[in-house]
Motif scaffolding. Structure first.
Motif, short mmCIF file in Angstrom:
data_model
loop_
_atom_site.label_atom_id
_atom_site.label_comp_id
_atom_site.label_asym_id
_atom_site.label_seq_id
_atom_site.Cartn_x
_atom_site.Cartn_y
_atom_site.Cartn_z
N ASN A 150 0.73 4.00 -3.06
CA ASN A 150 0.38 5.51 -2.77
C ASN A 150 1.47 6.38 -2.91
OD1 ASN A 150 -2.41 5.34 -1.48
ND2 ASN A 150 -1.51 3.77 -0.12
N MET A 198 -4.84 6.16 2.69
CA MET A 198 -4.53 5.11 3.21
C MET A 198 -5.56 4.18 3.72
SD MET A 198 -1.46 4.60 2.86
CE MET A 198 -0.57 3.64 4.08
N GLU A 256 -7.94 1.90 2.26
CA GLU A 256 -8.00 0.55 1.92
C GLU A 256 -7.15 -0.29 2.66
OE1 GLU A 256 -7.31 -2.25 -2.01
OE2 GLU A 256 -7.22 0.02 -2.30
N PHE A 257 -5.75 0.33 2.98
CA PHE A 257 -4.90 -0.39 3.96
C PHE A 257 -5.30 -0.63 5.18
CE2 PHE A 257 -1.87 0.62 7.18
CZ PHE A 257 -0.95 -0.78 7.08
N GLU A 274 0.76 -1.12 0.08
CA GLU A 274 -0.07 -0.03 -0.05
C GLU A 274 0.69 1.31 -0.16
OE1 GLU A 274 -3.38 0.26 -0.38
OE2 GLU A 274 -3.41 -1.90 -0.71
#
Length: 317
Positions: free
Chosen positions: A169, A185, A187-188, A165
Motif C-alpha cells: 500500500n 487496507m 484486503e488486510f 500489506e
C-alpha cells in the motif's frame, strides 16, 4: 478492527470522536477489572506459593484480556487521531502482532476455562470422562501452553500479513500519503478477520460442547435428587458454572454474529455496524471477567472489601 478507521471524510470528525469515546469508556473499565483479577491472584500466588488449576486459567485469562484491550485501544485511537504515527514500520506490525496474539490467547484460554468447569463439575460414568477428570490438574498447564503457542502462531501470521500489506500500500500510494494507505487496507483486514474467525470457531466449539454436557449433567442430577427427595450442595456449583458458561456463550454468539456481519461487503461500509462491533468488541472482555469475579467467592469477597475501603476513604475526605 476495520471499524476503527472511518472512510467517509465528511463525518470523520464526529464519527471519530464518538468512536474514541466509546472505546475509552469500555476499554479502561475492562482493563481495570482484569488488572484486579491478575493482582488478586498474584498476591495469592505469593502468599500460598502455588495456584490451583482454576486460578492459573483465570490469571492467564486476565493478563490476556488486559493487554488485548490495551493494544486494541492504542490501535484504534492512533488510527483515528494520528494515522501517520500508526501506518509506519515497525509500529503497525508490532501492534497487529500483539493485538492478534492476546486476542487469540483470550479466546482459547476462555475455552479452556469452560472445558475445565465442565470436566470438574459434570458427572458422567464414561471411562474417558473419568480419566480426564482425574488428570485435569496435570493437563491444564499443557493446555495453557498450547493456547499460547497457537496464539503466537496466529500473531506471527498476522505480523507477516501486516508487513506485506503495508509495503504494497505504501508503494502504491506514495511515501507519506497515510490517508490513502488507511483507505486501502480492506484486503488486510479481511485476512485478519479470517484469522480471528478461526480462533472464534475453535473456542466457540469448545464452549458449545461444555455448555451442552453441563446442562445434560445438571438435568440428570436434578432428576436424581428430586426422585430421592434430597437436596445437594453440588447444585450450587452446577448453577455457578452454568451462569459463567452461558454468559460466555451468549456474548460469544453476539461477537461471532458481529464478526460475520463485518465481513459482508454491504455492511462493512455502514457506520452503525462499525459502532456496534466496537461496543461488543470492548464490552466482552470486561463484562465476562466481571461475571467471573462474582462467580468466584475469593475474588468476589476481595472486590467487596476493596470497594468498602474505597467508600470509607471517600467519607473520610
Amino acid at each position: 478492527m476495520d471499524a476503527c478507521h472511518p472512510r467517509q471524510q465528511s463525518n470523520v470528525t464526529v464519527y471519530g470522536a464518538t468512536t474514541v469515546a466509546i472505546i475509552s469508556l469500555e476499554a479502561f473499565p475492562g482493563m481495570w477489572i482484569n488488572a484486579f483479577i491478575v493482582g488478586v491472584l498474584c498476591i495469592a500466588w505469593v502468599k500460598k506459593k502455588t495456584l490451583n488449576s482454576n486460578e492459573k486459567i483465570l490469571l492467564l485469562l486476565g493478563c490476556s484480556r488486559f493487554w488485548y484491550l490495551c493494544f486494541t485501544w492504542v490501535y484504534c485511537s492512533l488510527s483515528i487521531t494520528y494515522p501517520n504515527y500508526l501506518y509506519v514500520q515497525p509500529t503497525f506490525q508490532l501492534i497487529v502482532f500483539f493485538q492478534s496474539f492476546f486476542n487469540c490467547s483470550n479466546l482459547w484460554v476462555s475455552a479452556c476455562l469452560c472445558g475445565f468447569y465442565c470436566i470438574k463439575i459434570a458427572n458422567f460414568r464414561n471411562s474417558v470422562f473419568i480419566y480426564l477428570k482425574v488428570k485435569t490438574d496435570r493437563m491444564v498447564p499443557w493446555l495453557l501452553l498450547a493456547s499460547l503457542l497457537s496464539a503466537l502462531a496466529i500473531g506471527i501470521i498476522a505480523y507477516d500479513i501486516a508487513v506485506t500489506e503495508l509495503s504494497i500500500n505504501r508503494n502504491s500510494t506514495g511515501q507519506g500519503n497515510f490517508s490513502e494507505v488507511s483507505g486501502k487496507m480492506d484486503e488486510f483486514f479481511f485476512q485478519i478477520y479470517f484469522i480471528y474467525g478461526f480462533g472464534f470457531v475453535t473456542s466457540f466449539t469448545a464452549v458449545i460442547f461444555s455448555a451442552v454436557f453441563l446442562l445434560f449433567s445438571l438435568w440428570r442430577h436434578k432428576c436424581k435428587m428430586q426422585k430421592n427427595s434430597m437436596n445437594s450442595l453440588s447444585m450450587d456449583a452446577y448453577i455457578k458454572a452454568m451462569k459463567s458458561i452461558l454468559s460466555f456463550f451468549i456474548m460469544y454468539s453476539i461477537n461471532f454474529l458481529i464478526l460475520i456481519l463485518s465481513l459482508i461487503p454491504s455492511t462493512k461500509e455502514e457506520n452503525y455496524v462499525a459502532l456496534l462491533s466496537l461496543v461488543f468488541l470492548y464490552a466482552f472482555p470486561g463484562v465476562h471477567s466481571l461475571i467471573l469475579i462474582f462467580s468466584n467467592p475469593k475474588l468476589k469477597k476481595t472486590l467487596k472489601r476493596f470497594l468498602s475501603c474505597a467508600k470509607c476513604k471517600d467519607h473520610m475526605r
